[in-house]
Design a protein around this motif. Structure first.
Motif, PDB file in Angstrom:
ATOM      1  N   ARG A 194       1.082  -1.381  -0.712  1.00 29.14           N
ATOM      2  CA  ARG A 194       0.272   0.003  -0.123  1.00 29.14           C
ATOM      3  C   ARG A 194       1.021   1.858  -0.273  1.00 29.14           C
ATOM      4  O   ARG A 194       0.225   2.362  -0.484  1.00 29.14           O
ATOM      5  CB  ARG A 194      -0.704   0.159   1.537  1.00 29.14           C
ATOM      6  CG  ARG A 194       0.003  -0.342   2.284  1.00 29.14           C
ATOM      7  CD  ARG A 194      -1.180  -0.019   4.028  1.00 29.14           C
ATOM      8  NE  ARG A 194      -0.534  -0.001   4.913  1.00 29.14           N
ATOM      9  CZ  ARG A 194      -1.277  -0.226   6.051  1.00 29.14           C
ATOM     10  NH1 ARG A 194      -2.283   0.176   6.021  1.00 29.14           N
ATOM     11  NH2 ARG A 194      -0.328   0.077   7.425  1.00 29.14           N
ATOM     12  N   ASP A 195       1.654   1.581   0.191  1.00 27.92           N
ATOM     13  CA  ASP A 195       2.383   1.988   1.035  1.00 27.92           C
ATOM     14  C   ASP A 195       3.642   2.599  -0.653  1.00 27.92           C
ATOM     15  O   ASP A 195       4.065   3.589  -0.805  1.00 27.92           O
ATOM     16  CB  ASP A 195       3.652   2.035   1.763  1.00 27.92           C
ATOM     17  CG  ASP A 195       3.530   1.568   2.919  1.00 27.92           C
ATOM     18  OD1 ASP A 195       2.912   3.009   3.699  1.00 27.92           O
ATOM     19  OD2 ASP A 195       4.083   1.697   3.946  1.00 27.92           O
ATOM     20  N   VAL A 196       4.112   1.330  -0.919  1.00 28.46           N
ATOM     21  CA  VAL A 196       4.549   1.499  -2.155  1.00 28.46           C
ATOM     22  C   VAL A 196       3.201   2.434  -3.828  1.00 28.46           C
ATOM     23  O   VAL A 196       3.564   3.043  -4.431  1.00 28.46           O
ATOM     24  CB  VAL A 196       4.496  -0.111  -3.346  1.00 28.46           C
ATOM     25  CG1 VAL A 196       5.595  -0.163  -4.693  1.00 28.46           C
ATOM     26  CG2 VAL A 196       6.367  -0.242  -1.870  1.00 28.46           C
ATOM     27  N   ALA A 197       2.297   1.222  -3.003  1.00 24.55           N
ATOM     28  CA  ALA A 197       1.230   2.047  -4.488  1.00 24.55           C
ATOM     29  C   ALA A 197       0.717   3.727  -4.687  1.00 24.55           C
ATOM     30  O   ALA A 197       0.873   4.335  -4.981  1.00 24.55           O
ATOM     31  CB  ALA A 197      -0.101   1.389  -4.311  1.00 24.55           C
ATOM     32  N   HIS A 198       0.634   4.037  -2.896  1.00 24.76           N
ATOM     33  CA  HIS A 198       0.669   5.406  -2.743  1.00 24.76           C
ATOM     34  C   HIS A 198       2.108   6.699  -2.686  1.00 24.76           C
ATOM     35  O   HIS A 198       1.695   7.493  -3.646  1.00 24.76           O
ATOM     36  CB  HIS A 198       0.823   5.821  -0.856  1.00 24.76           C
ATOM     37  CG  HIS A 198       0.304   7.137  -0.447  1.00 24.76           C
ATOM     38  ND1 HIS A 198      -0.091   7.968  -0.664  1.00 24.76           N
ATOM     39  CD2 HIS A 198       1.883   7.207  -0.330  1.00 24.76           C
ATOM     40  CE1 HIS A 198       0.299   8.869  -0.412  1.00 24.76           C
ATOM     41  NE2 HIS A 198       1.315   9.199  -0.329  1.00 24.76           N
ATOM     42  N   HIS A 199       2.663   5.781  -2.942  1.00 26.15           N
ATOM     43  CA  HIS A 199       4.485   6.660  -4.008  1.00 26.15           C
ATOM     44  C   HIS A 199       4.243   7.308  -5.240  1.00 26.15           C
ATOM     45  O   HIS A 199       4.375   7.665  -6.371  1.00 26.15           O
ATOM     46  CB  HIS A 199       5.103   6.300  -3.075  1.00 26.15           C
ATOM     47  CG  HIS A 199       5.413   6.962  -1.826  1.00 26.15           C
ATOM     48  ND1 HIS A 199       5.348   8.677  -1.859  1.00 26.15           N
ATOM     49  CD2 HIS A 199       5.369   6.581  -0.432  1.00 26.15           C
ATOM     50  CE1 HIS A 199       5.937   8.465  -0.146  1.00 26.15           C
ATOM     51  NE2 HIS A 199       5.825   7.694   0.824  1.00 26.15           N
ATOM     52  N   VAL A 200       3.265   5.691  -5.933  1.00 29.26           N
ATOM     53  CA  VAL A 200       3.244   5.257  -6.945  1.00 29.26           C
ATOM     54  C   VAL A 200       2.773   6.622  -7.806  1.00 29.26           C
ATOM     55  O   VAL A 200       2.649   7.269  -8.694  1.00 29.26           O
ATOM     56  CB  VAL A 200       3.374   3.423  -8.083  1.00 29.26           C
ATOM     57  CG1 VAL A 200       2.660   4.171  -9.035  1.00 29.26           C
ATOM     58  CG2 VAL A 200       4.460   3.056  -7.667  1.00 29.26           C
TER      59      VAL A 200
END
Length: 440
Positions: free
Chosen positions: A129-135
């Motif tokens: 979820r953190d990676v998706a947020h920053h993408v």
């Protein structure tokens, strides 16, 4: 009216660090600054963006931005709470030739902060979820850059200078097309390969005991290894590009060339020349375009060093109806028909030397300066030699150096504004503008 006497600045030198080499391969430049209660630390990682997979460009920035969202030991934002409780903040940038990552904290708390920093470096959690947020944030950031005339114009100039085929000509943080496919595995793979103490340099400044630094950072172990240096982009043909902003009332203009960097013997003379022609408020180009003609609120620019090559650029925001004439006058000014005068060079030299203590006043200033030296492979004593060289630059030196690297015939030009008005204006002046689509 009685005017106060202005005395000359007292002699100043950039602080000399203690340099350490830890068993894990990390180099440390330690600037002991008694009285600096805010310590700054920054890691320089040899991680060029050219190492990113073509279809995953932007992964270096995603990995950097998501690295402190959680660790294996302190997941789901807990690591951030611990840093905040110690008054620490982190920051970082993935640049074309290297990545910087560091932060600030009260000097007296650094003994507690550095273990948390080491934990982030060695055990980031990278939850999906953190990676998706920053993408998603970077995709929005790309759109935001294009919506800004200044941001879009910088992107257009960079593309013209380095070419879309080379990594240096494409956005550092990727595009929606390349960001869309980035997942957790891509981010973890980038981190595993590039976040390693081997070949990295840590800059740290403040009222800090070096034993604390060594004790905390020596525990950082990783299997990665320094990446190969990025190659240099081929020289591009001169281009004049226009980014269309229908009905814009002003045009953002920038022109630039790729030049030498700090290891070139002409560099001190070029810095003086750049300040005299575009860096100062009383520079030639500002006096012409702002003071005499009233085309703009200001023209700025000068020479900027890079790791493997530098860049010379000038630009500003111009009223649309006179933007074509302004471009012509800027190009004429770059030709330097009249050599620099002694007065121009004396003012520039005095400013560049006199402002140095103010520009290196805080621990953050010192670390930022040292970081750029370390990334370029220069030693900390470089600045002392550079200021000695600046002090003896003559008008003839500045004129000769400038003319040897700047030619208006080779300068790429980027203009962002109303293309329906700008293109005919530029064509009337013998230029061949191309309207470019930055999403292509």
């Amino acid at each position: 009216m009685n005017r106060p006497d202005v005395s000359l600045a007292t002699p100043w030198q950039f602080p000399t660090p203690t340099i350490l080499r830890l068993p894990n391969g990390l180099s440390v430049w330690h600037f002991h600054l008694p009285g600096q209660h805010i310590a700054t630390f920054e890691l320089v990682l040899p991680a060029p963006l050219s190492d990113e997979p073509l279809e995953r460009e932007g992964v270096a920035t995603v990995a950097l931005h998501a690295i402190d969202e959680g660790t294996v030991a302190h997941p789901a934002g807990r690591i951030g709470e611990l840093l905040e409780a110690n008054g620490a903040t982190l920051h970082g940038v993935a640049k074309y030739r290297h990545t910087t990552f560091g932060g600030q904290a009260p000097s007296r708390r650094l003994g507690d902060v550095l273990p948390l920093f080491t934990e982030i470096l060695s055990q980031p959690d990278y939850e999906a979820r953190d990676v998706a947020h920053h993408v998603e944030a970077q995709e929005a950031g790309f759109d935001s850059t294009l919506a800004s005339p200044g941001g879009a114009n910088r992107m257009a100039l960079r593309r013209a200078l380095y070419g879309l085929e080379h990594r240096d000509g494409r956005p550092a943080a990727g595009t929606p097309a390349t960001l869309h496919g980035i997942g957790v595995d891509d981010v973890r793979a980038w981190h595993a390969r590039h976040f390693s103490p081997d070949g990295a340099t840590l800059l740290i400044a403040g009222a800090v005991d070096p034993d604390v630094v060594v004790e905390r950072l020596a525990a950082w172990e990783a299997d990665g290894s320094p990446a190969s240096p990025a190659d240099t982009a081929p020289v591009q043909p001169r281009r004049v590009v226009v980014v269309d902003r229908p009905d814009a009332v002003q045009a953002t203009v920038a022109m630039g060339l790729r030049t030498v960097t700090r290891d070139d013997p002409r560099w001190p003379a070029l810095r003086v020349a750049g300040h005299a022609i575009a860096g100062a408020f009383a520079s030639r180009l500002n006096l012409e375009l702002r003071e005499r003609l009233g085309y703009t609120y200001g023209i700025g620019g000068g020479f900027a060093p890079g790791v493997s090559e530098g860049q010379f650029s000038v630009g500003g925001s111009i009223r649309t109806e006179v933007a074509g004439d302004a471009v012509t006058r800027l190009l004429d000014g770059l030709a330097l028909a009249e050599p620099f005068s002694d007065a121009e060079v004396d003012d520039a030299r005095r400013f560049l030397i006199g402002v140095a203590p103010l520009a290196n006043e805080t621990s953050a200033d010192i670390v930022a300066q040292a970081s750029s030296l370390a990334a370029a492979g220069l030693d900390p004593a470089y600045l002392a030699r550079h200021f000695d060289d600046l002090a003896v630059v003559s008008a003839a030196d500045a004129t000769t150096a400038y003319r040897s690297v700047v030619s208006p015939e080779q300068a790429c030009v980027a203009v962002t504004g109303d293309a329906a008005v700008l293109v005919p204006e530029l064509e009337e002046r013998g230029l061949t503008p191309e309207v470019v689509d930055l999403r292509a």
